[in-house]
Design a protein around this motif. Sequence first.
Motif, mmCIF file in Angstrom:
data_model
loop_
_atom_site.group_PDB
_atom_site.id
_atom_site.type_symbol
_atom_site.label_atom_id
_atom_site.label_comp_id
_atom_site.label_asym_id
_atom_site.label_seq_id
_atom_site.Cartn_x
_atom_site.Cartn_y
_atom_site.Cartn_z
ATOM 1 N N ILE A 45 0.875 -1.176 0.000
ATOM 2 C CA ILE A 45 0.000 0.000 0.000
ATOM 3 C C ILE A 45 0.908 1.220 0.000
ATOM 4 O O ILE A 45 1.714 1.402 0.922
ATOM 5 C CB ILE A 45 -0.938 0.009 1.216
ATOM 6 N N GLY A 46 0.805 2.041 -1.034
ATOM 7 C CA GLY A 46 1.717 3.156 -1.200
ATOM 8 C C GLY A 46 1.171 4.465 -0.673
ATOM 9 O O GLY A 46 -0.032 4.728 -0.738
ATOM 10 N N ALA A 47 2.070 5.311 -0.152
ATOM 11 C CA ALA A 47 1.713 6.677 0.217
ATOM 12 C C ALA A 47 1.790 7.557 -1.025
ATOM 13 O O ALA A 47 2.203 7.116 -2.096
ATOM 14 C CB ALA A 47 2.653 7.176 1.306
ATOM 15 N N MET A 48 1.419 8.812 -0.879
ATOM 16 C CA MET A 48 1.458 9.712 -2.027
ATOM 17 C C MET A 48 2.888 9.954 -2.502
ATOM 18 O O MET A 48 3.131 10.108 -3.695
ATOM 19 C CB MET A 48 0.777 11.035 -1.679
ATOM 20 N N GLY B 159 -3.436 7.532 -1.408
ATOM 21 C CA GLY B 159 -2.497 6.426 -1.550
ATOM 22 C C GLY B 159 -2.798 5.607 -2.781
ATOM 23 O O GLY B 159 -3.683 5.947 -3.575
ATOM 24 N N ASP B 160 -2.038 4.533 -2.942
ATOM 25 C CA ASP B 160 -2.232 3.687 -4.121
ATOM 26 C C ASP B 160 -1.969 2.228 -3.797
ATOM 27 O O ASP B 160 -1.244 1.902 -2.850
ATOM 28 C CB ASP B 160 -1.302 4.125 -5.255
ATOM 29 N N PHE C 84 -4.412 4.976 -7.780
ATOM 30 C CA PHE C 84 -4.663 5.881 -6.666
ATOM 31 C C PHE C 84 -6.140 5.895 -6.282
ATOM 32 O O PHE C 84 -7.020 5.687 -7.118
ATOM 33 C CB PHE C 84 -4.183 7.288 -7.025
ATOM 34 N N ALA D 165 1.626 -3.006 4.849
ATOM 35 C CA ALA D 165 2.098 -1.623 4.908
ATOM 36 C C ALA D 165 2.160 -1.164 6.355
ATOM 37 O O ALA D 165 1.421 -1.646 7.216
ATOM 38 C CB ALA D 165 1.188 -0.696 4.107
ATOM 39 N N ARG E 10 3.847 7.728 7.496
ATOM 40 C CA ARG E 10 3.422 8.368 6.254
ATOM 41 C C ARG E 10 2.378 7.554 5.497
ATOM 42 O O ARG E 10 1.781 8.053 4.533
ATOM 43 C CB ARG E 10 4.630 8.640 5.354
ATOM 44 N N LYS E 11 2.140 6.305 5.930
ATOM 45 C CA LYS E 11 1.177 5.463 5.215
ATOM 46 C C LYS E 11 -0.145 5.277 5.963
ATOM 47 O O LYS E 11 -1.027 4.561 5.492
ATOM 48 C CB LYS E 11 1.785 4.100 4.918
ATOM 49 N N SER F 195 -3.143 6.290 3.816
ATOM 50 C CA SER F 195 -3.351 5.414 2.655
ATOM 51 C C SER F 195 -3.880 4.050 3.084
ATOM 52 O O SER F 195 -4.723 3.469 2.405
ATOM 53 C CB SER F 195 -2.049 5.274 1.856
#
Length: 318
Positions: free
Chosen positions: A212-215, A243-244, A249, A283, A287-288, A291
């Motif tokens: 799970i990605g942050a911006m 997030g993505d 996204f 994740a 920072r996540k 997201s």
Amino acid sequence: MSRTNELRMITRVAQMYHLEGLKQSDISEVLRISQASVSRLLKRAEAEGIVRVSIVAPSGTYPDLESAIREKFGISEVIVADCREDNDDAVFSAIGVAAAHLLEQTLEDGDVIGVSSWSATLQQMLDNIHPIKRVRAERVIQLLGGIGVPSAQIHATQLTTRLAHLINGEPQLLPAPCVTGSPESKRILVSDPHVKATVDQFKRVTTAFVGIGAMAPSQNLIYSGNTFTQAELEELARRGAVGDICLRFYTADGEPLAGEIYERVVGMTLEELQAVPRVIGTAGGKRKTASIAGALRGKLIDVLITDRFTAERLSELT
């Protein structure tokens, strides 16, 4: 039978079963009552508060946190990994160990495993899996394009091929970059027979492991060239992106952000992901948090593996 005598009988049955370790059939024989009566009396023992069940969580486990997140977001399973420090290295390592254990324990014969290519937590999972001999997966499918600069491409494709080797499956790579210059170039690319062969297999995935990605993109993605420009990321943020998953996204409520950027990604869509029977999201980190929460609200994942610090932040969200 008087109330007191009834309670005495219930207590005796509970004592024989829980403290003396007798089977229900043995209790039936000793007390000369039917086994059905024994079963009924054991249920009554709990209902009357004669038998009380308590769970003492071992150090390093967090069942209350897991339960709080399950109830808050309506997710089927949450695994909170023990972690001593709230920094990326410690968090990724702890999550990777927990993810490796889950895969080892739940893999079934014939599973088709999907894996996103650029996740640091999934790389840690890979480093902690022991070769599995008891079952054989059918294949491991790369869910997000992995072509970039040569060293980065090796990282992405090795994740898929090494995992396939460890779980006795065949690797199926996605020979394409994960971000193209335009939707038109993406459509041309996915018409290539080798790319299309992998994309067509997405519908057969039984379990997907996804980061799970942050911006802010990961260093792996930045180095590989498989990311969007700062201006494009700022535009996504203005549209509500938090997030993505597989570079698709979504908003704080987990709604996919359609548009030109969405159509430039070579990989599994969020709609395809939601059709997978079991999606495991890995994740953690400050920072996540947003997201992860968005993915949970949008029901984009079925299982969350995170660290205890992130789990505490998620449980406190309103």
